[in-house]
Design an enzyme around this catalytic site. Structure first.
Site, PDB file in Angstrom:
ATOM      1  N   ASP A   1       0.839  -1.326  -0.151  1.00  0.00           N
ATOM      2  CA  ASP A   1       0.100   0.181  -0.097  1.00  0.00           C
ATOM      3  C   ASP A   1       0.699   1.128  -0.081  1.00  0.00           C
ATOM      4  OD1 ASP A   1       0.757  -1.045   2.810  1.00  0.00           O
ATOM      5  OD2 ASP A   1      -0.375   0.463   3.258  1.00  0.00           O
TER       6      ASP A   1
ATOM      7  N   TYR B   1      -0.187   1.879  15.591  1.00  0.00           N
ATOM      8  CA  TYR B   1       1.017   2.398  16.038  1.00  0.00           C
ATOM      9  C   TYR B   1       0.957   3.413  16.957  1.00  0.00           C
ATOM     10  CZ  TYR B   1       2.192  -0.058  11.804  1.00  0.00           C
ATOM     11  OH  TYR B   1       2.345  -1.103  10.360  1.00  0.00           O
TER      12      TYR B   1
ATOM     13  N   LYS C   1      -1.662  -5.755  13.778  1.00  0.00           N
ATOM     14  CA  LYS C   1      -0.237  -5.391  13.228  1.00  0.00           C
ATOM     15  C   LYS C   1       0.630  -4.380  14.163  1.00  0.00           C
ATOM     16  CE  LYS C   1       2.396  -3.540   9.212  1.00  0.00           C
ATOM     17  NZ  LYS C   1       2.271  -3.524   7.677  1.00  0.00           N
TER      18      LYS C   1
END
Length: 265
Positions: free
Chosen positions: A26, A146, A177
């Site tokens: 991506d 994140y 993730k």
């Protein structure tokens, strides 16, 4: 729709190991046509030959890069985006829907959230909205979470990464993730605090293939569910051979020496 979600997850999580090797592609939206993704269909072909379990891309690449190229490779459609040309590159917004992904034949969708950013609340709301739609359609959801914001001095700190993983689980993701924390013990604590599969992000290009193999080995030893490596795979001189060696670690439980031997062959 749970049966549909389970069937799709079986295409992403290897049946024998319960783990996965994902290759995100991506990057073009955020960084432009970077090396390794100048011709995305070639990158897809290469990682498919190596035995990757899935690729992840934006909806516009599906026809040119995935359809007709992917062989037995699951497809994850990424639903959120921003660009590095923006003054707010960490502010991700939804640019596609679960329904679009269903129409394209996707096996899963993904959403990116940066905790700590000033727009965190919007990204969390987007993740919750997508989780609801994904459940309705029987579509697995990967959350990329994140820690990136003014209050976060170290985005790889174990406490920050553990919080990121837990947010993904709490808001309805099926796989989360997060960055690798750098050692087995600290990443084990991340995995222990999250009951859904945790895969690691690759981050910037690493110095050597051995660094990549060791990170993969140690993250799985800590209880991780596999890898989501982009630049460290598609920018490799031979992505197929690297993915094959990573598969020996992730899916077959082989040690570092065996994986190194495979790359040297």
């Amino acid at each position: 729709m749970q049966a549909g979600k389970d069937l799709r997850l079986e295409r992403i999580l290897n049946a024998s190991s319960g783990k996965t090797i994902l290759v995100p592609m991506d990057h073009g939206a955020s960084l432009g046509p970077i090396p390794g993704l100048i011709s995305p269909h070639k990158a897809v072909d290469s990682v498919a030959r190596g035995g990757a379990d899935a690729v992840l891309m934006h909806k516009g690449l599906v026809r040119s890069a995935y359809a007709g190229h992917a062989r037995d490779l699951a497809l994850i459609i990424h639903l959120s985006a921003s660009t590095d040309l923006s003054t707010r590159p960490n502010a991700k917004r939804l640019v596609a829907t679960v329904e679009e992904a269903v129409k394209m034949g996707a096996d899963a969708v993904s959403v990116h959230v940066n905790l700590g950013d000033e727009t965190e609340s919007t990204m969390l709301a987007d993740l919750g909205q997508v989780a609801y739609a994904a459940q309705e359609w029987g579509m697995p959801l990967l959350a990329m979470v994140y820690g990136r914001g003014p209050k976060i001095s170290n985005s790889m700190a174990p406490s920050v990464v553990a919080h990121c993983a837990r947010v993904g689980e709490e808001l309805g993701a099926d796989i989360v993730k997060v960055p690798y924390t750098g050692d087995i013990d600290s990443f084990a604590r991340v995995c222990q605090g999250c009951s859904i599969p945790v895969v690691i992000a690759g981050g910037p290009k690493m110095d050597t293939r051995d660094d990549i193999l060791r990170m993969a080995h140690d993250s799985v030893a800590a209880g991780g569910a596999g890898l989501s490596l982009g630049r460290n795979v598609f920018q490799d001189p031979d992505p197929a051979s690297l993915v094959n060696a990573l598969g020996a670690i992730v899916h077959q439980g082989q040690g570092l020496e065996r994986a190194r031997t495979m790359l040297a062959a």
